[in-house]
Motif scaffolding. Structure first.
Motif, PDB file in Angstrom:
ATOM      1  N   PRO A  97       0.825  -1.208   0.000  1.00 35.85           N
ATOM      2  CA  PRO A  97       0.000   0.000   0.000  1.00 35.85           C
ATOM      3  C   PRO A  97       0.858   1.256   0.000  1.00 35.85           C
ATOM      4  N   ALA A  98       0.446   2.221  -0.799  1.00 35.77           N
ATOM      5  CA  ALA A  98       1.119   3.523  -0.855  1.00 35.77           C
ATOM      6  C   ALA A  98       0.052   4.598  -0.988  1.00 35.77           C
ATOM      7  N   TYR A  99       0.169   5.628  -0.173  1.00 35.61           N
ATOM      8  CA  TYR A  99      -0.828   6.702  -0.178  1.00 35.61           C
ATOM      9  C   TYR A  99      -0.519   7.678  -1.306  1.00 35.61           C
ATOM     10  N   ASP A 100      -1.471   7.847  -2.202  1.00 42.12           N
ATOM     11  CA  ASP A 100      -1.336   8.765  -3.327  1.00 42.12           C
ATOM     12  C   ASP A 100      -1.974  10.097  -2.943  1.00 42.12           C
ATOM     13  N   ARG A 105      -5.966   8.756  -1.739  1.00 42.14           N
ATOM     14  CA  ARG A 105      -6.423   7.407  -1.437  1.00 42.14           C
ATOM     15  C   ARG A 105      -5.248   6.436  -1.508  1.00 42.14           C
ATOM     16  N   LEU A 106      -5.475   5.225  -1.017  1.00 41.03           N
ATOM     17  CA  LEU A 106      -4.446   4.186  -1.059  1.00 41.03           C
ATOM     18  C   LEU A 106      -4.426   3.516  -2.426  1.00 41.03           C
ATOM     19  N   ASN A 107      -3.233   3.353  -2.960  1.00 39.57           N
ATOM     20  CA  ASN A 107      -3.049   2.620  -4.206  1.00 39.57           C
ATOM     21  C   ASN A 107      -2.028   1.512  -3.986  1.00 39.57           C
ATOM     22  N   ALA A 108      -1.972   0.588  -4.918  1.00 43.08           N
ATOM     23  CA  ALA A 108      -1.022  -0.523  -4.833  1.00 43.08           C
ATOM     24  C   ALA A 108       0.278  -0.130  -5.523  1.00 43.08           C
ATOM     25  N   ALA A 109       1.377  -0.158  -4.767  1.00 39.92           N
ATOM     26  CA  ALA A 109       2.711   0.062  -5.323  1.00 39.92           C
ATOM     27  C   ALA A 109       3.327  -1.296  -5.636  1.00 39.92           C
ATOM     28  N   GLU A 110       3.766  -1.476  -6.866  1.00 35.19           N
ATOM     29  CA  GLU A 110       4.301  -2.778  -7.299  1.00 35.19           C
ATOM     30  C   GLU A 110       5.814  -2.824  -7.111  1.00 35.19           C
ATOM     31  N   GLU A 127       8.117   5.183  -5.526  1.00 29.87           N
ATOM     32  CA  GLU A 127       9.046   5.229  -4.403  1.00 29.87           C
ATOM     33  C   GLU A 127       8.453   4.530  -3.184  1.00 29.87           C
ATOM     34  N   LEU A 128       9.220   3.594  -2.636  1.00 32.79           N
ATOM     35  CA  LEU A 128       8.865   2.898  -1.404  1.00 32.79           C
ATOM     36  C   LEU A 128       9.881   3.317  -0.344  1.00 32.79           C
ATOM     37  N   GLY A 129       9.415   4.101   0.629  1.00 33.80           N
ATOM     38  CA  GLY A 129      10.320   4.672   1.616  1.00 33.80           C
ATOM     39  C   GLY A 129      11.197   3.666   2.340  1.00 33.80           C
ATOM     40  N   PRO A 130      10.648   2.571   2.868  1.00 35.96           N
ATOM     41  CA  PRO A 130      11.504   1.597   3.573  1.00 35.96           C
ATOM     42  C   PRO A 130      12.583   0.993   2.675  1.00 35.96           C
ATOM     43  N   LEU A 131      12.230   0.711   1.420  1.00 35.26           N
ATOM     44  CA  LEU A 131      13.217   0.139   0.495  1.00 35.26           C
ATOM     45  C   LEU A 131      14.336   1.138   0.219  1.00 35.26           C
ATOM     46  N   THR A 132      13.973   2.391  -0.032  1.00 35.81           N
ATOM     47  CA  THR A 132      14.978   3.415  -0.320  1.00 35.81           C
ATOM     48  C   THR A 132      15.895   3.641   0.873  1.00 35.81           C
ATOM     49  N   GLU A 159      15.122  -9.023   4.572  1.00 40.03           N
ATOM     50  CA  GLU A 159      15.217  -7.709   5.204  1.00 40.03           C
ATOM     51  C   GLU A 159      14.413  -6.669   4.428  1.00 40.03           C
ATOM     52  N   VAL A 160      14.460  -6.750   3.099  1.00 38.74           N
ATOM     53  CA  VAL A 160      13.698  -5.807   2.272  1.00 38.74           C
ATOM     54  C   VAL A 160      12.201  -5.966   2.539  1.00 38.74           C
ATOM     55  N   LEU A 161      11.718  -7.207   2.463  1.00 38.21           N
ATOM     56  CA  LEU A 161      10.285  -7.441   2.652  1.00 38.21           C
ATOM     57  C   LEU A 161       9.853  -7.169   4.088  1.00 38.21           C
ATOM     58  N   ASP A 162      10.723  -7.482   5.044  1.00 36.77           N
ATOM     59  CA  ASP A 162      10.373  -7.245   6.440  1.00 36.77           C
ATOM     60  C   ASP A 162      10.168  -5.754   6.704  1.00 36.77           C
ATOM     61  N   ASP A 163      11.054  -4.911   6.155  1.00 33.59           N
ATOM     62  CA  ASP A 163      10.887  -3.461   6.330  1.00 33.59           C
ATOM     63  C   ASP A 163       9.620  -2.968   5.640  1.00 33.59           C
ATOM     64  N   LEU A 164       9.309  -3.514   4.479  1.00 35.43           N
ATOM     65  CA  LEU A 164       8.118  -3.074   3.753  1.00 35.43           C
ATOM     66  C   LEU A 164       6.842  -3.478   4.485  1.00 35.43           C
ATOM     67  N   PHE A 165       6.806  -4.683   5.039  1.00 34.53           N
ATOM     68  CA  PHE A 165       5.606  -5.109   5.763  1.00 34.53           C
ATOM     69  C   PHE A 165       5.501  -4.408   7.120  1.00 34.53           C
ATOM     70  N   ASP A 166       6.635  -4.080   7.738  1.00 33.02           N
ATOM     71  CA  ASP A 166       6.563  -3.279   8.963  1.00 33.02           C
ATOM     72  C   ASP A 166       5.974  -1.909   8.681  1.00 33.02           C
ATOM     73  N   TYR A 167       6.224  -1.395   7.491  1.00 29.67           N
ATOM     74  CA  TYR A 167       5.675  -0.087   7.113  1.00 29.67           C
ATOM     75  C   TYR A 167       4.158  -0.151   6.925  1.00 29.67           C
ATOM     76  N   CYS A 168       3.612  -1.345   6.711  1.00 29.64           N
ATOM     77  CA  CYS A 168       2.169  -1.482   6.527  1.00 29.64           C
ATOM     78  C   CYS A 168       1.398  -1.230   7.814  1.00 29.64           C
ATOM     79  N   PHE A 169       2.001  -1.518   8.960  1.00 32.88           N
ATOM     80  CA  PHE A 169       1.269  -1.396  10.220  1.00 32.88           C
ATOM     81  C   PHE A 169       0.960   0.057  10.597  1.00 32.88           C
ATOM     82  N   PRO A 170       1.875   1.028  10.397  1.00 34.64           N
ATOM     83  CA  PRO A 170       1.477   2.420  10.664  1.00 34.64           C
ATOM     84  C   PRO A 170       0.296   2.881   9.815  1.00 34.64           C
TER      85      PRO A 170
END
Length: 337
Positions: A97-100, A105-110, A127-132, A159-170
Motif C-alpha cells: 500500500p502507498a498513499y497517493d 487514497r491508497l493505491n497498490a505500489a508494485e 518510491e517505497l520509503g523503507p526500500l529506499t 530484510e527488504v520485505l520485512d521493512d516493507l511489511f513493517d511499514y504497513c502497520f502504521p
C-alpha cells in the motif's frame, strides 16, 4: 549474474556546413548498485532501479539474462502478485500500500524482484520509503552492509520485505485512528459529515484488502521457493513475513466489521433523529387540528350567542388555550413528548 554498467565514451561534436552540431545526449539509466565481497562470504550485489524508464529497461536487458516474459511483467502495469521459479533465479511480484496524495487514497505500489544466488534486483514502480532507506543505509554503513550481505541474497530479500511489511502497520494504525474519530463524532457531527468520513475509511479498507488478499498466497509460495537461497539456519525467517501478512489481514477483517457496525449505528442515529423530527411535527399537527376545527366553527357565516362582542372573542381565545393545554397534557401523560 548482472554486470556493472560499462562507462560510456564521450564523442566529439560533428560539424556540418561549418557549424558544430552536438548530438542529443541519451537518457542515462537510473541504476544504483551496492555490493559486498569478503574472504568469508561470497560476493553479493544489490541493484535498485526505481521507477524503471526506457533507459533503465535497456540497461537491464543489456546486462541481465532474464526471461523475456519477466521483462514484459516488469514493463506492464497492474501485474498480479506471483512467484516464477527458474533454474538460477526467482522472479517475484509483490504489491504494497502507498498513499497517493494526488487523489487522496491508497493505491497498490508494485515491487518486482529478481533473486539469484549472488545478486538481487529490485524494481519498484513508485518510491517505497523503507526500500529506499534500507538501500541508502547499505551504501553508507559498511558494518551494516557486511552484516546483511554476508548471509546471502535470501536474507537480504527477507530484510527488504520485512521493512516493507513493517511499514504497513502504521498505515493500519492511521485507519484505526480514523475509525475511532468517526465513532466519537457519530453522535455529535452532522450525518452528512459522518457518512462522508465513513465512506472514505471504508474505501481505504477495501483498497488495502485488495492489495493484501492475493499477497498471502504469494508469500506462502515464496517461503517455499526461496529456501535454496537461504542458509539452513535462516529458513524460518520468511515464516515471520507470512505471519505479518496474516496479522495485517486479521486487522483488516476487524476494521471491516467495525466500519460495517459504525455504518449500521449511523443509520440508526439518522433514523432516530428523523423520528424525533417527525414526532415534533406530528405533535404540532395534532394540537393544531382541534384548534383549527374550533376556529372553523366560529368562522361560519351564521349567528351565534355574543357575536360581535369582546367577551365572545376572549371566550373563543380561552377555549382554544384550554384545548391546546389539554392536548399537551395528554401527550405528556402518554410520554410522547
Amino acid at each position: 549474474m548482472p554486470n556493472l554498467p560499462k562507462p560510456r565514451l564521450r564523442r566529439t561534436a560533428r560539424t556540418r556546413g561549418g557549424v558544430a552540431t552536438r548530438p542529443t545526449e541519451p537518457e542515462r539509466p537510473n541504476v544504483e548498485v551496492v555490493e559486498f565481497a569478503s574472504d568469508d562470504a561470497p560476493a553479493l550485489r544489490w541493484i535498485n532501479i526505481e521507477r524503471p524508464r526506457p533507459a533503465d529497461r535497456a540497461w537491464l536487458e543489456d546486462h541481465c539474462d532474464f526471461h523475456p516474459l519477466d521483462y514484459e511483467d516488469v514493463y506492464s502495469r497492474n501485474q498480479r502478485p506471483k512467484v516464477d521459479e527458474y533454474d538460477d533465479y526467482l522472479f517475484v511480484v509483490l504489491h504494497f500500500p502507498a498513499y497517493d496524495k494526488t487523489v487522496g487514497r491508497l493505491n497498490a505500489a508494485e515491487l518486482d524482484v529478481f533473486v539469484g544466488p549472488d545478486y538481487i534486483v529490485t524494481l519498484p514502480n513508485t518510491e517505497l520509503g523503507p526500500l529506499t532507506r534500507l538501500f541508502h543505509r547499505c551504501q553508507e554503513d559498511d558494518l551494516f552492509r557486511e552484516q546483511l550481505f554476508s548471509k546471502g541474497s535470501g536474507r537480504l530479500l527477507y530484510e527488504v520485505l520485512d521493512d516493507l511489511f513493517d511499514y504497513c502497520f502504521p498505515i493500519l494504525d492511521k485507519i484505526g485512528h480514523k475509525l475511532d474519530s468517526v465513532e466519537d463524532d457519530l453522535f455529535e457531527k452532522r450525518a452528512e459529515e459522518v457518512v462522508r468520513d465513513l465512506s472514505n475509511v471504508k474505501q481505504e479498507i477495501i483498497s488495502y484488502r485488495k492489495i493484501i488478499k492475493p499477497e498471502r498466497t504469494t508469500l506462502r509460495l515464496l517461503e517455499r521457493r526461496v529456501e535454496r537461497f537461504l542458509p539452513h539456519e535462516l529458513d524460518l525467517y520468511f515464516d515471520d513475513i507470512v505471519d505479518g501478512a496474516e496479522r495485517i489481514w486479521d486487522l483488516l477483517d476487524n476494521y471491516k466489521e467495525v466500519v460495517e457496525g459504525l455504518e449500521s449505528t449511523n443509520e440508526s442515529v439518522i433514523s432516530h433523529r428523523q423520528n424525533d423530527v417527525l414526532r415534533v411535527l406530528t405533535v404540532f399537527s395534532a394540537i393544531l387540528l382541534p384548534l383549527t376545527l374550533l376556529a372553523s366553527v366560529f368562522g361560519m357565516n351564521v349567528l351565534f350567542p355574543g357575536e360581535g362582542t369582546r367577551a365572545a372573542f376572549w371566550a373563543i381565545v380561552a377555549a382554544l388555550g384550554v384545548v391546546a393545554a389539554a392536548a399537551l397534557g395528554f401527550f405528556r401523560w402518554k410520554r410522547w413528548l
